[in-house]
Structures are given as C-alpha cells and as structure tokens.
Design an enzyme around this catalytic site. Sequence first.
Site, short mmCIF file in Angstrom:
data_model
loop_
_atom_site.label_atom_id
_atom_site.label_comp_id
_atom_site.label_asym_id
_atom_site.label_seq_id
_atom_site.Cartn_x
_atom_site.Cartn_y
_atom_site.Cartn_z
N HIS A 86 9.90 -14.48 0.62
CA HIS A 86 10.46 -14.42 -0.72
C HIS A 86 11.11 -13.08 -1.05
O HIS A 86 11.32 -12.74 -2.20
CB HIS A 86 9.42 -14.80 -1.78
CG HIS A 86 8.82 -16.14 -1.50
ND1 HIS A 86 9.58 -17.27 -1.40
CD2 HIS A 86 7.55 -16.52 -1.25
CE1 HIS A 86 8.81 -18.30 -1.12
NE2 HIS A 86 7.57 -17.87 -1.01
N ARG A 145 18.21 -9.91 -15.81
CA ARG A 145 18.41 -8.49 -15.48
C ARG A 145 19.60 -8.35 -14.54
O ARG A 145 20.13 -9.34 -14.03
CB ARG A 145 17.16 -7.95 -14.76
CG ARG A 145 16.87 -8.75 -13.50
CD ARG A 145 15.90 -8.11 -12.55
NE ARG A 145 15.96 -8.77 -11.26
CZ ARG A 145 15.33 -9.89 -10.94
NH1 ARG A 145 14.56 -10.49 -11.82
NH2 ARG A 145 15.46 -10.41 -9.74
C1 MV4 Z 1 11.21 -24.49 -4.27
C2 MV4 Z 1 11.51 -24.87 -2.94
C3 MV4 Z 1 11.64 -26.20 -2.69
N1 MV4 Z 1 11.50 -27.11 -3.68
N2 MV4 Z 1 11.08 -25.42 -5.20
C4 MV4 Z 1 10.56 -19.85 -3.47
C5 MV4 Z 1 10.79 -18.70 -4.37
C6 MV4 Z 1 10.90 -19.26 -5.72
N3 MV4 Z 1 11.96 -18.62 -6.44
C7 MV4 Z 1 11.16 -20.71 -5.54
N4 MV4 Z 1 11.00 -21.00 -4.15
C8 MV4 Z 1 11.17 -22.25 -3.69
N5 MV4 Z 1 11.06 -23.23 -4.61
C9 MV4 Z 1 11.21 -26.70 -4.91
N6 MV4 Z 1 11.06 -27.61 -5.87
C10 MV4 Z 1 11.64 -23.88 -1.99
C11 MV4 Z 1 11.46 -22.56 -2.36
C12 MV4 Z 1 11.60 -21.61 -1.31
C13 MV4 Z 1 12.64 -20.67 -1.30
C14 MV4 Z 1 13.57 -20.63 -2.31
C15 MV4 Z 1 14.58 -19.70 -2.30
C16 MV4 Z 1 14.69 -18.82 -1.24
C17 MV4 Z 1 13.77 -18.83 -0.23
C18 MV4 Z 1 12.74 -19.76 -0.24
C19 MV4 Z 1 11.82 -19.77 0.81
C20 MV4 Z 1 10.80 -20.68 0.79
C21 MV4 Z 1 10.68 -21.59 -0.27
#
Ligand code: MV4
Length: 502
Positions: free
Chosen positions: A235, A292
Amino acid sequence: MIKKILVANRGEIAVRIMRSCREMGIGSVAVYSTADRNSMHVRYANEAYYIGDSPSSESYLNIDKIIDTAKQSGADAIHPGYGFLSENAGFARKVNEAGIIFIGPTPESMEAMGDKVTAREIMLEAGVNVVPGTDSRFNNDDVLAEKARKIGYPLMIKASAGGGGKGMRLVRNEHDLVAAYKMAKSEARTAFGDDTVYIEKYIESPHHIEFQVLADKHGNVVHLFERECSVQRRHQKVVEETPSPFITESLRNEMGKQAIEAARYVNYVGAGTVEFLVDGGYNFYFLEMNTRLQVEHPITERVTGVDLVKQQILIAEGQVLKLKQEELRQFGHAIECRIYAEDPANNFMPSPGKIEFIAEPLGLGVRTDGYVYEGYEIPIFYDPMISKLIVWAQTRKETISRMQRALYEYKISGIKTSIPFLKRIMNTPAFIKGEYNTHFIENNQHVLLTEDECNKDCELLSIIISYIDFIEKNNQQELPADNRKTVSSWKNYSIQKSINRI
Ligand code: MV4
C-alpha cells in the site's frame, strides 16, 4: 492577498511548497523539530521556528504550537503539505478560528471524506460509481451474512476510519466471514478508536487510477486528468505515471466527469484527488477522496504545465480559477520514481544515516524534488522517502528511457536506497509494455527482488571518493604507485559495472 505562509511540514514537500512561495513573492516560515535543525526546509525558508522534540507527536503534530508559531511569525496562511496534519479537520478548524487561512478544503469536506462510509453515501447520492457494497451503516451484526451474500464473494471488509489499506480484510467465502469481520472491527478499534466497518465487493486485479481536481470558492471545478498509481508495495506507491497506459480517451473523459461531480457535490475547495479502482473490463469505481496535495502531484504538473501549489494558494486567497477544462491538455508523458532510504536487498528495511555522497540526475526532462544534501544525516523519526525523480518526454517509451538514464546518473552513498529496485522496475517487460495492475510487484517479484550490485557499487564509489578527497585535502600528490593503481582500478570497476547494467 497572502503575504506569508507557514509550512506545517518538513522534507521535500516543505521545500517544494516554499519554492512556489518564492516565485509568488510570498514569505515562507519553516517549523522544525530537534532532529530537523539542519534540514533543508529550515535553510530554504525566510524564517524558521523550533517547535519541539523529534517525535512527530511533539512537533509536526502539535496543533497548538504550530498555530502559536503562525501567529508569532505573522503568517497569514498555513500550508499543511501531505501526511502529518494535512487531513486533520480539527486542525483546519482551529486554524480558521485563529483567523489564519488554511490552504486546503473546509473542515466539513475533510470530515466527510475522512469517514469512508460517509464518503460512499455521498458519492452514491452524487451519481458517482461506487464499489457495490453496504450503502449505509449497519449496526446489527445479525444481518452481516445476509448482506455479504447479497454483495457476493469474494468481498472486502474495510474500516470506515481507515484508508490506504489499513484495517482491510479480504474474505473469499462465507466460512471466513465472521472471523474476518471480528478481526477487522477490533483492528479498527485499536488503530482508529472507531470500529465502524463496511463491506465492498472485491475487485480482482484492479488498477489504481486517481484524478486530480482543483476547485475554487466560487463553484468552479476542473480536473487535471489521471495518475496511474498501480505500482505499489504494501500500500505504498513506488512509481506513478500519467497518462495511464491502460485507460482509453473515452474512459478518461467519463472518469474525469465523475471526479468533478464528486468534488462539486461536497462543495470541495482546493486541490483534491479522487481515487478509483478500475477492473480488467474497464469498469471503474470510486474508492476514496484525498483532501490534500499528493506526493505524486509533480507528474500532473509536468504534463499539464500547472503549478498545483500556486493554484492552491490562489484558491485560498479567494481568486477565481483561471483554468478552463476545455483548455487543459496532457502534453507528453511523465513518470515519477520515489526514492526511499530503504534497503531493497533486505526486505526494504529503513536505512537512515549520513549522506556521504550524492549526485542527482540533471538534463532534459528531469526534475528532482528532494531535500537531502552531502553530509546530511537522515533522521530515524520520519518517512524514509528522501526524493522524487520526475521525468518527462514526448512519448511513454522515451520517458522510460530517460528515467533509466536518470536513475543511472543518480548516485547516493552512505545509506541504502531503493534506486536499484526502481532500475529493475524500469527494465521489467510488463512495465515497459504498460501491461500491469496493482499486483505488478508481487507478480514480478522474482526479477524485482533479486539483489544486485548497485548499492555495493555506491558504497565502493563512496570509499573511492572519500579516499581521493583525503588525498587532495592533504595535498599528497606522491601517492604510492600501488595505491594509485588500486584507486583507479576500483573506479574503473565501478564505472564498468554501472555501464554493464544499462
Ligand atoms: C480494494 C481492492 C479490491 N476491491 N477494494 C488497498 C488500499 C486501499 N486504498 C484500498 N485497497 C484496495 N481496495 C475492493 N473493493 C483492492 C485494493 C488494493 C489496492 C488498491 C490500490 C492499490 C494497490 C492495492 C493493492 C492491494 C489491494
């Protein structure tokens, strides 16, 4: 008109903000902790005030001390940068109450977006695509399994007060639901003091694509296109680029429209970012809104030609946005690599310490936003990101070549850095082809996480340079022949190694 700005931050972003202040004829005030006495932002500012001990809680998070310092220095505005107090609605409120301009949105929109369940509710009302999930608060645990079945598996349980991956749980089937729910709840309570959670359908292998928006106090909102931020590790973003190699022009327009709708609906003011997840079928879903300036803002600046910090300041002064959506363009391609003081060969362990030698890349299309200098000691107390390398060229392919060249020129010794890791990313076929999603790093870990010689080379270079320095300083022209031979062969070895890698 704002005449003096206190920058409630440190490091590269404090320097970045002060640069725009200087160009606008605005005075800058630095605040600093014990560990930051010799930091670049203190040297760059017109004035600097000591605000407390090294831990952030004693200094950069000390709301009352920062506001007192603003009053004492006669600053008429505070820029919070990113991190620290930048998304703290209570801070923004206190700043406003002290009669000082907070450079950012209203405390109300910060609060609304900070609570992810509220943000989802608002975005649904605004007609923005949100991830299918629980649309309102549910306090009745008995309906959990029923709600989950409706949404379908796999799903994610997320903390409403979370964001950025904190307090998330992936649930593949009903069997694991209750345990995951309980864990998410207790994690959220511990981390945020708020155990509200919500459920979202799990989007498989998504892209993380975010839109930059700017909104003035008169209801004008524009977007400055997207940033593709899918290259992340735990992340934490590693590489960002714009335009996204994945989305089409029509998807870009559609997402941009929704980003504007999102900002408009919350009466947003200032610079903000609307984050989306985009799946393989080009479906996009609102994820979060960040209230931000973001770390990766320079790539947007580079392709649009807009100074985002300057725009933030003009908006805070109450000026009407001069940018028109139909006049905004993405010109060429920009990539940012984040340079961390971490050891990629040792599970990205933080590597604080003294910068023995630093040579930063220069030349056509290269920008570095950093703050470290030779002899500077990186403190252990703060974020290990020491610099951002932003490269521009007309095409994506040329931008990657230029980034490879710039990373080759970047020499830092005394500490370990993520530069070798970034070089490997720039050489990975999936990245070069632009065919990657949020699983890029784990999918390519066999090539990305193998140790190479670069950090060792930098160490060697450091030894050579300090040896040569020593000789020159002591004016020892008559270096024993053997030593001279050793120095020159080391130097050749190191240069040859660097050349071999490109
Ligand atoms: C998710 C997802 C898949 N489905 N939500 C990770 C950080 C947070 N901002 C939200 N994240 C995610 N939410 C749903 N419904 C997958 C991720 C996620 C991810 C998102 C953005 C960038 C990298 C990531 C790495 C793993 C999981």
